[in-house]
Design a protein around this motif. Structure first.
Motif, PDB file in Angstrom:
ATOM      1  N   ILE A  32     -25.010 -51.876  33.519  1.00  0.00           N
ATOM      2  CA  ILE A  32     -26.372 -51.371  33.753  1.00  0.00           C
ATOM      3  C   ILE A  32     -26.311 -49.961  34.336  1.00  0.00           C
ATOM      4  CG2 ILE A  32     -28.435 -51.698  35.165  1.00  0.00           C
ATOM      5  CD1 ILE A  32     -27.998 -54.730  34.820  1.00  0.00           C
ATOM      6  N   LEU A  33     -25.403 -49.726  35.273  1.00  0.00           N
ATOM      7  CA  LEU A  33     -25.249 -48.390  35.861  1.00  0.00           C
ATOM      8  C   LEU A  33     -24.863 -47.356  34.803  1.00  0.00           C
ATOM      9  CD1 LEU A  33     -25.254 -46.744  38.493  1.00  0.00           C
ATOM     10  CD2 LEU A  33     -22.844 -47.293  38.708  1.00  0.00           C
ATOM     11  N   SER A  34     -24.004 -47.753  33.881  1.00  0.00           N
ATOM     12  CA  SER A  34     -23.600 -46.813  32.831  1.00  0.00           C
ATOM     13  C   SER A  34     -24.763 -46.513  31.884  1.00  0.00           C
ATOM     14  CB  SER A  34     -22.398 -47.344  32.064  1.00  0.00           C
ATOM     15  OG  SER A  34     -22.726 -48.522  31.370  1.00  0.00           O
ATOM     16  N   LEU A  35     -25.625 -47.487  31.631  1.00  0.00           N
ATOM     17  CA  LEU A  35     -26.797 -47.224  30.790  1.00  0.00           C
ATOM     18  C   LEU A  35     -27.797 -46.314  31.495  1.00  0.00           C
ATOM     19  CD1 LEU A  35     -27.530 -50.675  29.126  1.00  0.00           C
ATOM     20  CD2 LEU A  35     -26.861 -48.558  27.986  1.00  0.00           C
ATOM     21  N   LEU A  36     -27.952 -46.502  32.797  1.00  0.00           N
ATOM     22  CA  LEU A  36     -28.915 -45.690  33.542  1.00  0.00           C
ATOM     23  C   LEU A  36     -28.443 -44.253  33.734  1.00  0.00           C
ATOM     24  CD1 LEU A  36     -30.046 -48.224  36.286  1.00  0.00           C
ATOM     25  CD2 LEU A  36     -31.306 -47.503  34.247  1.00  0.00           C
ATOM     26  N   SER A  37     -27.165 -44.007  33.599  1.00  0.00           N
ATOM     27  CA  SER A  37     -26.627 -42.662  33.848  1.00  0.00           C
ATOM     28  C   SER A  37     -26.163 -41.982  32.565  1.00  0.00           C
ATOM     29  CB  SER A  37     -25.472 -42.761  34.843  1.00  0.00           C
ATOM     30  OG  SER A  37     -24.435 -43.542  34.291  1.00  0.00           O
ATOM     31  N   ILE A  38     -26.803 -42.275  31.460  1.00  0.00           N
ATOM     32  CA  ILE A  38     -26.377 -41.705  30.177  1.00  0.00           C
ATOM     33  C   ILE A  38     -26.565 -40.191  30.145  1.00  0.00           C
ATOM     34  CG2 ILE A  38     -27.250 -41.536  27.803  1.00  0.00           C
ATOM     35  CD1 ILE A  38     -26.720 -44.328  27.453  1.00  0.00           C
ATOM     36  N   THR A  49     -25.649 -38.087  32.203  1.00  0.00           N
ATOM     37  CA  THR A  49     -24.419 -37.441  32.654  1.00  0.00           C
ATOM     38  C   THR A  49     -23.323 -37.758  31.645  1.00  0.00           C
ATOM     39  OG1 THR A  49     -23.701 -39.337  33.953  1.00  0.00           O
ATOM     40  CG2 THR A  49     -25.126 -37.756  35.048  1.00  0.00           C
ATOM     41  N   ILE A  50     -22.162 -37.210  31.819  1.00  0.00           N
ATOM     42  CA  ILE A  50     -21.083 -37.482  30.871  1.00  0.00           C
ATOM     43  C   ILE A  50     -20.002 -38.344  31.516  1.00  0.00           C
ATOM     44  CG2 ILE A  50     -19.230 -36.430  29.527  1.00  0.00           C
ATOM     45  CD1 ILE A  50     -21.049 -34.057  29.077  1.00  0.00           C
ATOM     46  N   ILE A  51     -19.627 -38.046  32.721  1.00  0.00           N
ATOM     47  CA  ILE A  51     -18.501 -38.714  33.363  1.00  0.00           C
ATOM     48  C   ILE A  51     -18.844 -40.139  33.791  1.00  0.00           C
ATOM     49  CG2 ILE A  51     -16.881 -38.593  35.301  1.00  0.00           C
ATOM     50  CD1 ILE A  51     -16.491 -36.395  33.224  1.00  0.00           C
ATOM     51  N   VAL A  52     -19.997 -40.336  34.410  1.00  0.00           N
ATOM     52  CA  VAL A  52     -20.348 -41.644  34.972  1.00  0.00           C
ATOM     53  C   VAL A  52     -20.415 -42.739  33.910  1.00  0.00           C
ATOM     54  CG1 VAL A  52     -22.099 -42.921  36.279  1.00  0.00           C
ATOM     55  CG2 VAL A  52     -21.489 -40.600  36.951  1.00  0.00           C
ATOM     56  N   PRO A  53     -21.097 -42.545  32.773  1.00  0.00           N
ATOM     57  CA  PRO A  53     -21.121 -43.645  31.804  1.00  0.00           C
ATOM     58  C   PRO A  53     -19.768 -43.932  31.165  1.00  0.00           C
ATOM     59  CG  PRO A  53     -22.475 -41.820  31.031  1.00  0.00           C
ATOM     60  CD  PRO A  53     -21.983 -41.466  32.384  1.00  0.00           C
ATOM     61  N   ILE A  54     -18.926 -42.927  31.038  1.00  0.00           N
ATOM     62  CA  ILE A  54     -17.592 -43.181  30.485  1.00  0.00           C
ATOM     63  C   ILE A  54     -16.776 -44.009  31.473  1.00  0.00           C
ATOM     64  CG2 ILE A  54     -15.408 -42.084  29.857  1.00  0.00           C
ATOM     65  CD1 ILE A  54     -17.053 -39.842  28.585  1.00  0.00           C
ATOM     66  N   GLY A  71     -18.777 -47.518  32.045  1.00  0.00           N
ATOM     67  CA  GLY A  71     -18.756 -48.310  30.820  1.00  0.00           C
ATOM     68  C   GLY A  71     -17.382 -48.870  30.531  1.00  0.00           C
ATOM     69  N   SER A  72     -16.356 -48.065  30.765  1.00  0.00           N
ATOM     70  CA  SER A  72     -14.988 -48.540  30.565  1.00  0.00           C
ATOM     71  C   SER A  72     -14.649 -49.659  31.537  1.00  0.00           C
ATOM     72  CB  SER A  72     -13.995 -47.398  30.746  1.00  0.00           C
ATOM     73  OG  SER A  72     -14.252 -46.375  29.829  1.00  0.00           O
ATOM     74  N   LEU A  73     -15.047 -49.490  32.792  1.00  0.00           N
ATOM     75  CA  LEU A  73     -14.792 -50.542  33.776  1.00  0.00           C
ATOM     76  C   LEU A  73     -15.592 -51.803  33.461  1.00  0.00           C
ATOM     77  CD1 LEU A  73     -14.591 -48.640  37.173  1.00  0.00           C
ATOM     78  CD2 LEU A  73     -12.762 -49.768  35.927  1.00  0.00           C
ATOM     79  N   ALA A  74     -16.816 -51.650  32.958  1.00  0.00           N
ATOM     80  CA  ALA A  74     -17.622 -52.818  32.594  1.00  0.00           C
ATOM     81  C   ALA A  74     -16.946 -53.614  31.485  1.00  0.00           C
ATOM     82  CB  ALA A  74     -19.023 -52.378  32.160  1.00  0.00           C
ATOM     83  N   ASN A  99     -22.320 -65.479  29.860  1.00  0.00           N
ATOM     84  CA  ASN A  99     -23.424 -64.636  29.386  1.00  0.00           C
ATOM     85  C   ASN A  99     -23.511 -63.332  30.168  1.00  0.00           C
ATOM     86  OD1 ASN A  99     -24.154 -66.426  27.418  1.00  0.00           O
ATOM     87  ND2 ASN A  99     -25.758 -67.392  28.639  1.00  0.00           N
ATOM     88  N   ILE A 100     -23.356 -63.424  31.476  1.00  0.00           N
ATOM     89  CA  ILE A 100     -23.450 -62.212  32.307  1.00  0.00           C
ATOM     90  C   ILE A 100     -22.362 -61.215  31.921  1.00  0.00           C
ATOM     91  CG2 ILE A 100     -23.181 -61.362  34.657  1.00  0.00           C
ATOM     92  CD1 ILE A 100     -24.519 -63.869  35.634  1.00  0.00           C
ATOM     93  N   ALA A 101     -21.161 -61.718  31.697  1.00  0.00           N
ATOM     94  CA  ALA A 101     -20.059 -60.836  31.311  1.00  0.00           C
ATOM     95  C   ALA A 101     -20.308 -60.240  29.931  1.00  0.00           C
ATOM     96  CB  ALA A 101     -18.738 -61.596  31.328  1.00  0.00           C
ATOM     97  N   GLY A 102     -20.886 -61.024  29.031  1.00  0.00           N
ATOM     98  CA  GLY A 102     -21.208 -60.514  27.698  1.00  0.00           C
ATOM     99  C   GLY A 102     -22.245 -59.409  27.756  1.00  0.00           C
ATOM    100  N   TYR A 103     -23.266 -59.593  28.610  1.00  0.00           N
ATOM    101  CA  TYR A 103     -24.273 -58.535  28.765  1.00  0.00           C
ATOM    102  C   TYR A 103     -23.632 -57.272  29.330  1.00  0.00           C
ATOM    103  CZ  TYR A 103     -27.618 -62.368  28.227  1.00  0.00           C
ATOM    104  OH  TYR A 103     -28.314 -63.445  27.771  1.00  0.00           O
ATOM    105  N   GLY A 104     -22.743 -57.441  30.302  1.00  0.00           N
ATOM    106  CA  GLY A 104     -22.038 -56.284  30.869  1.00  0.00           C
ATOM    107  C   GLY A 104     -21.157 -55.604  29.849  1.00  0.00           C
ATOM    108  N   PHE A 105     -20.479 -56.411  29.021  1.00  0.00           N
ATOM    109  CA  PHE A 105     -19.605 -55.859  27.983  1.00  0.00           C
ATOM    110  C   PHE A 105     -20.403 -55.010  27.000  1.00  0.00           C
ATOM    111  CE2 PHE A 105     -17.597 -56.100  23.810  1.00  0.00           C
ATOM    112  CZ  PHE A 105     -16.307 -55.725  24.095  1.00  0.00           C
ATOM    113  N   PHE A 106     -21.504 -55.559  26.490  1.00  0.00           N
ATOM    114  CA  PHE A 106     -22.262 -54.830  25.478  1.00  0.00           C
ATOM    115  C   PHE A 106     -23.066 -53.667  26.048  1.00  0.00           C
ATOM    116  CE2 PHE A 106     -21.487 -58.773  23.061  1.00  0.00           C
ATOM    117  CZ  PHE A 106     -20.851 -58.186  21.984  1.00  0.00           C
ATOM    118  N   SER A 107     -23.514 -53.764  27.291  1.00  0.00           N
ATOM    119  CA  SER A 107     -24.200 -52.609  27.883  1.00  0.00           C
ATOM    120  C   SER A 107     -23.202 -51.481  28.166  1.00  0.00           C
ATOM    121  CB  SER A 107     -24.956 -53.006  29.151  1.00  0.00           C
ATOM    122  OG  SER A 107     -24.079 -53.520  30.117  1.00  0.00           O
TER     123      SER A 107
END
Length: 136
Positions: free
Chosen positions: A27-33, A35-40, A43-46, A62-70
């Motif tokens: 979710i944090l990576s989606l909210l910070s799109i 920027t360039i560094i934060v979502p990379i 998102g990688s850690l997610a 399910n929670i992990a799947g949502y995190g994976f795809f976000s």
């Protein structure tokens, strides 16, 4: 003991901290799109935490799947937006002119002048300012 009126016990489910971390970072990576560094990074850690949350199980929660795809979606969107910006700069004259004029309004020099100065600075290895040698 009254066996007929006993309430059935709900099985306790164990909370998986990796799955929760994957969802939060996704979710944090989606909210910070924007920027360039934060979502990379997030998102990688997610994606990593979602995969680690499986453990020995074959299925992912399910929670992990949502995190994976976000996290994956944020990574792909960041790469697409960054690539499109670079492509527009090199292949669209109107975009380049608009970027130069906006950059000049803000910083006083055009973006092309700025990139030339940066290339000259890093190619020469001269870290001095106005010809003076920097000492530590």
């Amino acid at each position: 003991m009254d066996y007929y009126n006993a309430q059935p016990q709900q099985p306790k489910t164990e909370k998986n901290p990796f799955a929760t971390a994957a969802l939060v970072l996704g979710i944090l990576s989606l909210l910070s799109i924007s920027t360039i560094i934060v979502p990379i990074f997030c998102g990688s850690l997610a994606i990593l935490f979602a995969i680690l949350s499986k453990g020995k199980n074959r299925t992912m929660e399910n929670i992990a799947g949502y995190g994976f795809f976000s996290g994956l979606g944020a990574l792909l969107l960041t790469i697409f937006i960054s690539g499109a910006s670079v492509w527009m700069y090199f292949y669209n004259e109107d975009y380049r002119n608009e970027l130069n004029s906006t950059f000049e309004e803000i910083y006083g020099i055009t973006f092309e002048q700025y990139t030339e100065e940066m290339l000259e600075y890093y190619n020469t290895g001269d870290t001095s300012v106005d010809g003076e040698v920097d000492t530590l």
